[in-house]
Write an enzyme that holds these catalytic residues in place. Structure first.
Site, mmCIF file in Angstrom:
data_model
loop_
_atom_site.group_PDB
_atom_site.id
_atom_site.type_symbol
_atom_site.label_atom_id
_atom_site.label_comp_id
_atom_site.label_asym_id
_atom_site.label_seq_id
_atom_site.Cartn_x
_atom_site.Cartn_y
_atom_site.Cartn_z
ATOM 1 N N GLN A 1 0.843 -1.200 0.000
ATOM 2 C CA GLN A 1 0.000 0.000 0.000
ATOM 3 C C GLN A 1 0.877 1.249 0.000
ATOM 4 O OE1 GLN A 1 -1.991 -1.641 3.650
ATOM 5 N NE2 GLN A 1 -3.837 -0.888 2.682
ATOM 6 N N ASP B 1 6.327 4.654 -1.521
ATOM 7 C CA ASP B 1 7.700 5.138 -1.361
ATOM 8 C C ASP B 1 8.745 4.337 -2.113
ATOM 9 O OD1 ASP B 1 8.105 2.784 0.262
ATOM 10 O OD2 ASP B 1 7.259 3.868 1.961
ATOM 11 N N HIS C 1 -1.231 1.435 -4.408
ATOM 12 C CA HIS C 1 -1.591 2.854 -4.343
ATOM 13 C C HIS C 1 -0.659 3.702 -5.208
ATOM 14 C CE1 HIS C 1 -3.725 1.930 -0.269
ATOM 15 N NE2 HIS C 1 -4.502 1.700 -1.297
#
Ligand SMILES: [Zn+2]
Length: 258
Positions: free
Chosen positions: A109, A112, A127
């Site tokens: 999720q 980064d 995401h």
């Protein structure tokens, strides 16, 4: 070397046994995996980002379209933390497990890209990602790395070199559809795995939070490592309420060396 309670030690050993006997293990990771790398969970209450601006409002597709300046102003500190972040021991332990053939895929999720930075290969980003930007007009896609420095350091909003329009980070904003291909892959992996480990996710954001249920329904084992309980702790084979950066390396170490 971290010392754990005997209860936690037993849970780590059981989790390692499950990895050793798994045919296809899938990892589901959330914001908790990256907090030890200095990236806050911008969806949870109590973080600085949440208290300054309501993410549901500012981190939404409609704000991006109508007031991109407002979006980028909100996004800048988070982008800075991500730009400067390094993988932590939890990311690195997952790389070792993948190299040893103990992991089929990582469903994350997080935006980064720390799994990839650490060296993980099969990562499904639910995401989206901050690794790339896409032009909001001509849909030209670019690597984010050459734009992020100027944005983070000087607040320069990234623009398309072709048509001059604003570049949108390829992260999924509120009000935006999940990436279709990633969602199909994640569902397929959740249904085909015989072991799922939830790591650093409180399983609060749908529809990703429903994936472990799909695995359980097909008879998979479930491990949950998260510092707060989730709705599925009652159904998990192993639950460990600790920091993933301490626990996942310990599970990997046990899985390799017994
Ligand atoms: Zn363009």
């Amino acid at each position: 070397m971290t010392h754990f309670s005997s209860q936690t030690q037993t849970a780590i050993e059981f989790a390692a046994d499950l990895f050793r006997s798994a045919r296809s293990a899938v990892i589901l990771t959330g914001a908790g995996l990256s907090t030890s790398s200095g990236i806050p969970d911008f969806r949870s209450e109590g973080t600085g980002l949440w208290s300054r601006d309501e993410p549901l409002d500012v981190a939404s597709l409609s704000t991006f379209r109508t007031s991109p300046d407002k979006f980028f102003q909100w996004f800048r500190p988070l982008a800075g933390q991500i730009f400067n972040a390094q993988p932590n021991p939890a990311h690195l332990a997952l790389v070792e497990l993948e190299k040893a053939g103990c992991i089929h895929s990582i469903i994350t999720q997080n935006i980064d890209a720390l799994h990839q930075k650490a060296g993980s290969k099969n990562v499904i980003e639910m995401h989206g990602t901050l690794r790339t930007l896409t032009c909001s007009q001509c849909y030209h896609k670019v690597e984010a790395s050459s734009y992020l420095g100027a944005f983070v350091e000087r607040g320069e909003i990234p623009h398309c070199k072709g048509c001059g329009s604003i570049l949108k980070p390829d992260v999924i904003l509120f009000g935006e559809q999940l990436p279709q291909m990633a969602w199909l892959q994640a569902q397929r992996d959740a249904r085909q795995c015989d072991l799922m480990m939830v790591a650093g996710s409180s399983l609060e954001v749908l529809p990703v939070a429903g994936l472990p249920m799909q695995a359980l329904d097909r008879g998979a084992h479930l491990i949950i490592v998260n510092n707060s309980p989730t709705y599925l702790n009652v159904r998990a084979d192993v639950t460990i309420l600790e920091n993933v950066a301490d626990i996942i390396p310990a599970i990997a170490e046990k899985a390799f060396h017994g």
